[in-house]
Design a protein around this motif. Structure first.
Motif, PDB file in Angstrom:
ATOM      1  N   SER A   1       1.169 -24.147 120.301  1.00 18.42           N
ATOM      2  CA  SER A   1       2.230 -24.659 118.607  1.00 18.42           C
ATOM      3  C   SER A   1       1.480 -25.454 118.373  1.00 18.42           C
ATOM      4  O   SER A   1       1.272 -25.114 116.908  1.00 18.42           O
ATOM      5  CB  SER A   1       3.586 -24.480 119.080  1.00 18.42           C
ATOM      6  N   SER A   2       1.544 -26.656 119.352  1.00 18.55           N
ATOM      7  CA  SER A   2       0.513 -27.584 118.875  1.00 18.55           C
ATOM      8  C   SER A   2      -0.663 -27.739 117.941  1.00 18.55           C
ATOM      9  O   SER A   2      -0.874 -28.361 117.625  1.00 18.55           O
ATOM     10  CB  SER A   2       1.123 -28.736 119.780  1.00 18.55           C
ATOM     11  N   THR A   3      -1.662 -27.177 118.687  1.00 18.72           N
ATOM     12  CA  THR A   3      -2.441 -26.017 118.773  1.00 18.72           C
ATOM     13  C   THR A   3      -2.837 -25.889 117.055  1.00 18.72           C
ATOM     14  O   THR A   3      -3.653 -26.129 116.165  1.00 18.72           O
ATOM     15  CB  THR A   3      -3.313 -25.948 119.577  1.00 18.72           C
ATOM     16  N   THR A   4      -2.361 -24.441 117.070  1.00 21.03           N
ATOM     17  CA  THR A   4      -1.443 -24.088 116.171  1.00 21.03           C
ATOM     18  C   THR A   4      -1.662 -24.968 114.915  1.00 21.03           C
ATOM     19  O   THR A   4      -2.207 -25.224 113.321  1.00 21.03           O
ATOM     20  CB  THR A   4      -1.103 -23.269 115.561  1.00 21.03           C
ATOM     21  N   ALA A   5      -0.552 -25.998 114.801  1.00 14.04           N
ATOM     22  CA  ALA A   5      -0.077 -27.362 113.677  1.00 14.04           C
ATOM     23  C   ALA A   5      -1.109 -27.312 113.233  1.00 14.04           C
ATOM     24  O   ALA A   5      -1.372 -27.816 112.612  1.00 14.04           O
ATOM     25  CB  ALA A   5       0.706 -27.951 114.280  1.00 14.04           C
ATOM     26  N   THR A   6      -2.399 -28.319 114.935  1.00 11.79           N
ATOM     27  CA  THR A   6      -3.580 -28.951 113.976  1.00 11.79           C
ATOM     28  C   THR A   6      -4.342 -28.237 113.279  1.00 11.79           C
ATOM     29  O   THR A   6      -4.630 -28.908 112.112  1.00 11.79           O
ATOM     30  CB  THR A   6      -4.028 -29.553 115.539  1.00 11.79           C
ATOM     31  N   LEU A   7      -4.607 -27.092 113.235  1.00 10.44           N
ATOM     32  CA  LEU A   7      -5.497 -26.352 113.105  1.00 10.44           C
ATOM     33  C   LEU A   7      -4.913 -25.929 111.910  1.00 10.44           C
ATOM     34  O   LEU A   7      -6.053 -26.582 110.649  1.00 10.44           O
ATOM     35  CB  LEU A   7      -5.875 -25.437 113.978  1.00 10.44           C
ATOM     36  N   ALA A   8      -3.805 -26.037 112.048  1.00 10.52           N
ATOM     37  CA  ALA A   8      -3.295 -25.697 110.012  1.00 10.52           C
ATOM     38  C   ALA A   8      -3.625 -27.015 109.353  1.00 10.52           C
ATOM     39  O   ALA A   8      -3.612 -26.704 108.159  1.00 10.52           O
ATOM     40  CB  ALA A   8      -2.182 -24.519 110.363  1.00 10.52           C
TER      41      ALA A   8
ATOM     42  N   LYS B   1       8.464 -28.343 117.411  1.00 11.43           N
ATOM     43  CA  LYS B   1       9.536 -28.383 118.070  1.00 11.43           C
ATOM     44  C   LYS B   1      10.159 -28.098 119.489  1.00 11.43           C
ATOM     45  O   LYS B   1      10.359 -28.236 120.157  1.00 11.43           O
ATOM     46  CB  LYS B   1      10.880 -27.584 116.744  1.00 11.43           C
ATOM     47  N   LYS B   2       8.486 -26.544 119.167  1.00 10.85           N
ATOM     48  CA  LYS B   2       8.521 -25.835 120.293  1.00 10.85           C
ATOM     49  C   LYS B   2       7.409 -25.452 120.477  1.00 10.85           C
ATOM     50  O   LYS B   2       7.027 -25.075 119.478  1.00 10.85           O
ATOM     51  CB  LYS B   2       9.484 -24.647 120.525  1.00 10.85           C
ATOM     52  N   GLU B   3       6.806 -25.089 122.470  1.00 11.42           N
ATOM     53  CA  GLU B   3       5.740 -25.034 121.853  1.00 11.42           C
ATOM     54  C   GLU B   3       5.307 -23.646 122.524  1.00 11.42           C
ATOM     55  O   GLU B   3       6.900 -22.955 122.873  1.00 11.42           O
ATOM     56  CB  GLU B   3       4.914 -25.306 122.976  1.00 11.42           C
ATOM     57  N   ALA B   4       4.710 -22.420 121.884  1.00 11.71           N
ATOM     58  CA  ALA B   4       4.774 -20.794 122.128  1.00 11.71           C
ATOM     59  C   ALA B   4       4.972 -20.576 124.142  1.00 11.71           C
ATOM     60  O   ALA B   4       5.493 -19.503 124.516  1.00 11.71           O
ATOM     61  CB  ALA B   4       4.166 -19.855 121.611  1.00 11.71           C
ATOM     62  N   CYS B   5       4.014 -21.483 124.264  1.00 14.28           N
ATOM     63  CA  CYS B   5       4.124 -21.634 125.957  1.00 14.28           C
ATOM     64  C   CYS B   5       5.588 -21.185 126.369  1.00 14.28           C
ATOM     65  O   CYS B   5       6.015 -21.842 126.552  1.00 14.28           O
ATOM     66  CB  CYS B   5       3.292 -22.804 126.407  1.00 14.28           C
ATOM     67  N   PRO B   6       5.725 -20.248 127.452  1.00 13.16           N
ATOM     68  CA  PRO B   6       7.604 -20.154 127.960  1.00 13.16           C
ATOM     69  C   PRO B   6       7.993 -21.148 129.209  1.00 13.16           C
ATOM     70  O   PRO B   6       8.560 -21.380 128.851  1.00 13.16           O
ATOM     71  CB  PRO B   6       7.428 -18.502 128.914  1.00 13.16           C
ATOM     72  N   LEU B   7       6.405 -22.318 129.561  1.00 10.69           N
ATOM     73  CA  LEU B   7       6.874 -23.490 130.307  1.00 10.69           C
ATOM     74  C   LEU B   7       6.924 -24.352 130.302  1.00 10.69           C
ATOM     75  O   LEU B   7       7.342 -26.013 130.178  1.00 10.69           O
ATOM     76  CB  LEU B   7       5.665 -23.217 131.104  1.00 10.69           C
ATOM     77  N   GLN B   8       6.060 -24.689 128.581  1.00 10.63           N
ATOM     78  CA  GLN B   8       6.977 -25.557 127.598  1.00 10.63           C
ATOM     79  C   GLN B   8       5.325 -26.853 127.627  1.00 10.63           C
ATOM     80  O   GLN B   8       5.414 -27.765 127.756  1.00 10.63           O
ATOM     81  CB  GLN B   8       7.270 -26.210 127.401  1.00 10.63           C
ATOM     82  N   LEU B   9       4.302 -26.067 129.295  1.00 13.85           N
ATOM     83  CA  LEU B   9       2.931 -27.068 128.645  1.00 13.85           C
ATOM     84  C   LEU B   9       2.525 -26.410 128.155  1.00 13.85           C
ATOM     85  O   LEU B   9       1.215 -27.709 127.523  1.00 13.85           O
ATOM     86  CB  LEU B   9       3.282 -26.364 130.234  1.00 13.85           C
TER      87      LEU B   9
END
Length: 318
Positions: free
Chosen positions: A156-163, A144-152
């Motif tokens: 979060s997406s790589t963390t989800a992939t790794l998990a 739903k949201k990247e941890a990056c403040p720019l959303q770029l």
């Protein structure tokens, strides 16, 4: 440079990414189970491919799979388009990773994969993407949201992939009944692997054992314990182990009364029914036993006879 609260920012990142992982629970469905079953059923390997940050995470997933019982390797999609596609065989399965599901280099692999009838598992964040529609099995890693403040930047997406990759690896480990000894075979160079492959007999002290009888007196106990250099005495009667005395037992016996005693015998202060372990057991079993019972040494037996002593520090030095 503007001042920032780095700790506050770090906590925000942890909160966002931890919530991202928990949100994956809602995306899990039968496709995940099918992916695990497919990887289990193939005779070949699970080939992982992805570009950029997905590629870096994919390489880690491949390494985790390989080290936990699932033959696997990472194939860079760019290199694959220039000959490395020959690395993948008809008995393999391809796990393609792309958060957008539109990564050009990965999409270019698909016609060849389809022509060779190699099963395709896709991990992507868009179930309507081109890559997802080409998948035999689709695993959703949408965030739903990247941890990056720019959303770029992928965070979060790589963390989800790794998990999700870890979840697949662990499910496969459970399905294969993958045990510590199996793990050790794939990690012989690491300290854990050495410990899991080393047997008690390899580490035990077997010569000049500090053996005394139940009627051995104080002076003899001290002499034997000193010469044995193990900080203990083994109490044996009729060739059978009946007890153990540590240097701590000696000290406690001396301090038991207001006036120190020097006339006690081994049978008065020994710990009866000491823990034992077979010489053929793994060193890791001995370590687990010592830690569980909060002791530092165990008597080693072989064919019901005393064979030696193994100490906790010896296992720690492996």
């Amino acid at each position: 440079m503007s001042q920032i609260d780095a700790i506050k920012i770090a906590k925000e990142v942890f909160e966002i990414e931890s919530k991202t992982i928990l949100d994956l629970c809602d995306t899990l469905n039968e496709e995940f189970s099918k992916a695990v079953e497919l990887i289990l059923s193939i005779k070949g390997r699970c080939v992982v491919s992805g570009m950029g940050k997905s590629g870096h995470v994919g390489a880690k997933i491949a390494a985790t799979l390989a080290s936990t019982g699932t033959p696997s390797f990472f194939m860079h999609p760019g290199e694959a388009l220039h000959g490395d596609l020959g690395m993948i065989a008809s008995e393999d399965v391809l796990l393609a990773i792309s958060n957008s599901g539109e990564t050009e280099e990965v999409l270019k692999l698909i016609p060849v994969i389809k022509k060779r009838k190699i099963p395709l598992i896709v991990m992507a964040g868009d179930q309507n993407s081109t890559l997802a529609k080409q998948a035999d099995i689709f695993i959703n890693i949408a965030v739903k949201k990247e941890a990056c403040p720019l959303q770029l930047a992928p965070t979060s997406s790589t963390t989800a992939t790794l998990a999700m990759g870890d979840a697949i690896a662990v499910a496969l480990m459970k399905a294969r009944n993958f045990k510590p000894d199996d793990f050790a075979l794939f990690h012989p160079g690491g300290s854990l692997g050495k410990k899991l492959l080393t047997k008690v007999g390899d580490l035990m002290v077997s010569s000049n054992l500090p053996i005394v009888s139940p009627n051995s007196e104080f002076n003899e106990l001290v002499d034997v314990m000193t010469s044995g250099k193990l900080g203990l005495c083994i109490v044996v009667e009729n060739e059978k182990l009946v007890g153990i005395i540590t240097d701590g037992d000696l000290r406690r016996a001396l301090r038991a009364n207001d006036k120190p005693r020097f006339d006690f015998k081994a049978k008065e202060i020994m710990s009866e029914s000491p823990k034992t372990i077979e010489a053929s057991a793994m060193a890791s079993e001995a370590e687990e036993l010592m830690l569980k019972h909060k002791i530092k040494e165990i008597v080693v037996t072989q064919n019901e006879k005393i064979a030696g002593i193994i100490q906790l520090y010896a296992i720690g030095n492996v």
